[in-house]
Design an enzyme around this catalytic site. Structure first.
Site, PDB file in Angstrom:
ATOM      1  N   PRO A  44       0.833  -1.206   0.000  1.00  0.00           N
ATOM      2  CA  PRO A  44       0.000   0.000   0.000  1.00  0.00           C
ATOM      3  C   PRO A  44       0.871   1.262   0.000  1.00  0.00           C
ATOM      4  O   PRO A  44       1.887   1.311   0.686  1.00  0.00           O
ATOM      5  CB  PRO A  44      -0.788  -0.093   1.311  1.00  0.00           C
ATOM      6  N   VAL A  45       0.443   2.251  -0.774  1.00  0.00           N
ATOM      7  CA  VAL A  45       1.238   3.475  -0.899  1.00  0.00           C
ATOM      8  C   VAL A  45       1.425   4.161   0.451  1.00  0.00           C
ATOM      9  O   VAL A  45       2.496   4.699   0.741  1.00  0.00           O
ATOM     10  CB  VAL A  45       0.581   4.444  -1.913  1.00  0.00           C
ATOM     11  N   CYS A  46       0.392   4.093   1.327  1.00  0.00           N
ATOM     12  CA  CYS A  46       0.543   4.802   2.600  1.00  0.00           C
ATOM     13  C   CYS A  46       1.611   4.143   3.473  1.00  0.00           C
ATOM     14  O   CYS A  46       2.316   4.818   4.211  1.00  0.00           O
ATOM     15  CB  CYS A  46      -0.795   4.918   3.329  1.00  0.00           C
ATOM     16  N   THR A  47       1.754   2.829   3.363  1.00  0.00           N
ATOM     17  CA  THR A  47       2.834   2.149   4.085  1.00  0.00           C
ATOM     18  C   THR A  47       4.180   2.608   3.552  1.00  0.00           C
ATOM     19  O   THR A  47       5.093   2.945   4.308  1.00  0.00           O
ATOM     20  CB  THR A  47       2.714   0.616   3.924  1.00  0.00           C
TER      21      THR A  47
ATOM     22  N   ASN B 124       4.534   6.418   4.574  1.00  0.00           N
ATOM     23  CA  ASN B 124       4.516   6.868   5.977  1.00  0.00           C
ATOM     24  C   ASN B 124       5.066   5.882   6.999  1.00  0.00           C
ATOM     25  O   ASN B 124       5.719   6.293   7.945  1.00  0.00           O
ATOM     26  CB  ASN B 124       3.086   7.229   6.390  1.00  0.00           C
TER      27      ASN B 124
END
Ligand SMILES: [Zn+2]
Lengths: 516, 426
Positions: B196-199, B202
């Site tokens: 996932p891009v947020c992983t 961030n």
């Protein structure tokens, strides 16, 4: 001269067995008896990834049939000794592998002292050799694995004959993680307690690793259920609901979604798998001697470790990825890693104390090797081999299914083919079918008349009686070389112990010939 | 001279399993072997093996296509290549190596250094069999759909497809329109690992997260006009350093050059043994097909060698909603609140669809066209509209991808709420 960067050259295989496996491969020496196309293909597949040494034993000269089916023969090799021709042509594939050829018959080799065989890590027999039983006996007593690979027409078979095979790095694909959620050690419990879920802001709450969620949920559950974890299906469902209720929004909090979906991890019991229990049991019966293999020294040490550590195995220390912020995940990783190192230390002491009593030097075992053992301790593999190509049970199995289509008919056809060659010094043809069946009955007895399914397979073998059909040679060569790679790298689980390929139907089957 | 003595016994007599014993004629079989035009797609790990096997089992008119050049990391399995061949065309070097070794004036190997898509569809009609030994899914889908489209009263070109991954692999025989095709079984392929891009952005935890951060987020920022080239050591070094810095910052261990390369190139482990098994199985089927000597594989054999040796052979079933060989539309679920953009995102990531730049049309209008540019501009405004507003009830969508000769019929089943639930929560 092009400079070869080994790491790049071997990149695609290092991803399978890493440098430890590669180094073992580079230190092994493979012997091939009979320079058949199958044998050449096996060696090709071993020389390319960088086997240390190979030796080809064959006293024949190159014939038209050899040339017709072997890529590692050139036209000008016709009439020259086949062993050296193939060795020479194979050597072009990789300068790292050292090849040699011995132009002698098997009888001449047997005239040499048996210590001759001691130089080999694995011996391969391709198709027929005389006195096979004698070779099996010699290698069996010296504990050198032997592969017997046969190809006839569209059929192939492979036997792996080894006293015992044990593997530490099995690369088991089942992805077991030993997380000890049911029995957190003090540091892990402390870490879990450091989270006060109610006081966290929404972002923090959505990043609590599920190990912590499980430990908290389980604690809460046990308080209400006399210290018992969820056991029945209904209880497990209730536990799952408990996890859901702990979330502030089960649609959005990925950590709770993960916990909800992998809730079975919460009840995974910290216990010794049955396979390892039986290993520990076997090890008690074995007497340790100065020549006991390192594997069994490890198992004996494991037995001691388990009895000194509340019946628990050393912690492998590996963590799956899980939704979490970086900091807490790294902290958790460190807690598992630290415990794993402590266990490795304790385990090493057990190993050293055994080595000391056996008056063996501690340097025999490296720290990396101990770490590898501890990391794979739940997935160790051991099997006891057989030195027989057939036994009553296997024959019974062949006839049991009457007219069904077991591949065993293929295998017994191949064995009979070799017996025929032994007796008549030529390949059987379709006209030889009655004689062939007679020979089969003489060797393996029973069943008169022969079930049609078996007769058909025999007929197929005699109709297409070439041992040099390249597709089958190459296929069996691929399979046999893969087994050599597993044996030499000591990684992945080898065949145990008979494989049969049916290229008519494009199917295969495996069987275990019992030790007795 | 190399003769056929090693295979003559296979064709001289029909065995008990021969499916056409009355009509079987050894002369026909030998003639077929000598005259059959066979195409090999891919001259890599499988391709080298396939070419060798065909040349040693009586085939005389072999064509081979490969767009790649030889690299050092090929040499652990692609046995027709030597260090001095690095940088040259795989198809050309392989063809030369086989010809030199076999030394038969009647053996013709015709290499083509280029893409299969360079050739017009009609080019493929000349072949009696095509064997593919490719790792590119896209190329395999392309040839599958192309051979399917060639089927008429006179033409049916079987596709024998092999694939490997580490100690595992599969071989299969595809008889266009008759048995299940490559497209029918897209969901059998192991899905590509994604994060996932947020992983990545961030909360990185694994070394892979740091590498993807460098690859997906940093490279486009630093080099907006240049694509990353995994074969350029400077590019790889930049990527590795970037990922390593990120990892150090977060105290994440395990970023190595080898892992970096593995992640950004999506490297699949490969060894000679597995390629030998799968290539030989494919060539055995080609041999049986051309000589009529024994029955064909029906139709899928999976092979696994990491835990003992195991194969499983079964008839993989044809799917009646297969976009290539079926005619029924495929049902796809969509949330009622989804925009067309969200629907396309869902569609393109689906394991059994896997399209990178799909275009969507209905019988009444263009929903979205990914190319050409002018039409893309015209239809772009639809992307932010709700899908349910764009479609008449029960209306069929035709999905196409400029890179694939495939058009997929899709029916949408609307589920869930009219409004984004995340939106409600906020
Ligand atoms: Zn299909």
């Amino acid at each position: 001269m092009v400079v070869i960067d080994k790491e790049t050259r071997y990149d695609r295989q290092l991803r399978l067995w890493a440098t430890a496996g590669q180094s073992r491969l580079e230190h092994s020496h493979i012997c091939l008896l009979n320079a058949t196309p199958t044998g050449s293909e096996i060696l090709k597949n071993l020389i390319l990834p960088g086997i240390g040494k190979f030796t080809i034993i064959d006293n024949r000269l190159v014939t038209q049939v050899d040339l017709s089916s072997n890529f590692f023969l050139k036209r000008e090799d016709l009439g020259t000794p086949i062993a050296s021709a193939i060795q020479h042509n194979l050597s072009e594939l990789n300068q790292e592998a050292q090849g040699s050829s011995i132009i002698k018959s098997i009888e001449q080799i047997f005239a040499e002292p048996d210590t001759f065989w001691g130089q080999f890590s694995v011996v391969i027999v391709s198709d027929y050799i005389p006195h096979l039983k004698r070779l099996i006996d010699i290698l069996w007593s010296r504990e050198i694995p032997l592969l017997i690979v046969n190809s006839v027409g569209f059929y192939g078979s492979l036997n792996l004959i080894a006293t015992e095979i044990n593997v530490i790095e099995t690369h088991d694909p089942s992805k077991l993680y030993d997380l000890r959620i049911d029995k957190p050690w003090p540091e892990l419990q402390e870490f879990s307690d450091s989270f006060d879920l109610d006081k966290l802001d929404d972002t923090e709450h959505a990043h609590v690793p599920y190990i912590v969620i499980f430990i908290k949920a389980l604690k809460q559950w046990k308080i209400k259920h006399n210290g018992q974890p969820p056991i029945t299906y209904q209880e497990k469902t209730m536990f799952r609901n408990l996890i859901q209720s702990m979330s502030r929004n089960i649609q959005l909090e990925t950590n709770f979604i993960e916990a909800y979906n992998s809730y079975h991890r919460a009840f995974q019991k910290t216990e010794i798998p049955d396979s390892i229990k039986s290993l520990l049991f076997t090890s008690q019966e074995r007497k340790l001697t100065p020549t006991t293999s390192i594997f069994w020294v490890y198992v004996a040490a494991l037995h001691k470790f388990v009895s000194h550590n509340n019946g628990q195995l050393p912690l492998p220390g590996k963590l799956p990825d899980m939704a979490s912020d970086t900091n807490n995940y790294i902290k958790l990783q460190k807690i598992y890693h630290k415990k794993a190192l402590q266990d490795q230390e304790l385990f090493a002491n057990e190993v050293y104390s055994i080595l000391d009593t056996l008056r063996r030097p501690r340097e025999e075992i490296s720290r990396e090797s101990i770490a590898t053992f501890c990391k794979n301790v739940q997935l160790l593999y051991v099997t006891i081999g057989s030195k027989y190509l057939s036994n009553d049970k296997l024959v019974e199995e062949l006839f049991r299914d009457g007219d069904s289509t077991s591949s065993l008919a293929v295998y017994f056809g191949v064995l009979t083919f070799n017996h025929f060659v032994d007796q008549y010094k030529r390949f059987p043809k379709i006209d030889d079918l009655p004689q062939f069946i007679h020979l089969f009955t003489k060797m393996f007895g029973q069943a008169n008349p022969l079930p049609q399914s078996i007769a058909n397979v025999f007929q197929e073998i005699l109709s297409h009686n070439t041992r040099n059909y390249h597709n089958l040679c190459s296929l069996m060569g691929g399979i046999a070389s893969q087994e050599v790679l597993k044996l030499t790298t000591s990684q992945y689980i080898p065949l145990d112990n008979l494989f049969i390929f049916d290229g008519v139907k494009s199917t295969s089957e495996r069987f275990k010939i019992d030790p007795l | 001279m190399r003769d056929l003595s090693s295979i003559l016994p296979l064709v001289e007599t029909a065995g008990p399993f021969n499916e056409v014993p009355e009509e079987y004629d050894p002369h026909d079989s030998l003639l077929s072997l000598a005259t059959t035009k066979i195409l090999v797609i891919g001259a890599g790990g499988l391709g080298c093996e396939i070419l060798k096997n065909l040349a040693l089992t009586g085939f005389k008119d072999i064509h081979v296509i490969d767009m790649d050049t030889i690299e050092l990391s090929n040499l652990n399995r692609q046995f027709l290549f030597r260090p001095e061949d690095i940088g040259k065309s795989k198809a050309e070097v392989a063809a030369r190596a086989i010809i030199a070794r076999i030394g038969d004036d009647n053996l013709k190997i015709t290499p083509y250094f280029g893409k299969i898509q360079d050739k017009p569809r009609e080019y493929y009609r000349q072949f009696s069999v095509v064997i593919s030994g490719l790792d590119s899914i896209e190329a395999r889908r392309w040839i599958n759909a192309t051979l399917m489209a060639l089927v008429d009263e006179e033409t049916l070109v079987p596709l024998i497809d092999g694939g490997t991954e580490g100690l595992r692999g599969q071989s299969r025989v595809i008889l266009p329109t008759i048995s299940s095709c490559f497209e029918c079984s897209l969901d059998l392929l192991s899905p590509k690992v994604t994060y996932p891009v947020c992983t990545i952005a961030n909360t990185p935890r694994l070394p892979e997260h740091c590498i993807e951060w460098a690859n997906q987020l940093q490279w486009p920022r630093h080099f907006p006009d240049r694509k990353f080239d995994a074969d350029n050591p400077d590019d790889v070094d930049w990527m590795y350093q970037m990922a390593k810095t990120r990892a150090d910052e977060f105290k994440i261990e395990g970023v190595t050059r080898s892992l970096t390369l593995g992640v950004v190139k999506n490297i699949i482990p490969a060894i000679a043994s597995t390629n030998a098994v799968i290539a030989a199985s494919c060539c055995n089927e080609a041999f049986k097909f051309v000589t009529n000597s024994n029955p064909l594989l029906n139709n899928y054999m999976m092979y696994s060698g990491d835990e003992s040796i195991f194969t499983y052979t079964y008839p993989y079933a044809k799917k009646d909603n297969c976009p290539v060989c079926g005619n029924m539309p495929k049902w796809v679920k969509a949330e009622r609140w989804w925009t067309l953009d969200q629907f396309i995102e869902e569609l393109s990531t689906k394991q059994e669809v896997q399209m990178t730049r799909p275009s969507l049309t209905t019988s009444s209008r263009y929903l979205y066209l990914s190319n050409p540019e002018e039409l893309e501009k015209l239809t772009r405004t639809n992307l932010s509209k709700k899908l349910s507003d764009l479609l008449a009830p029960g209306e069929e969508i035709v999905v196409t991808d400029p890179k694939l000769p495939i058009s997929m019929k899709v029916l949408v089943e609307f589920v869930g709420s009219e409004v984004d639930p995340e939106f409600i929560n906020k």
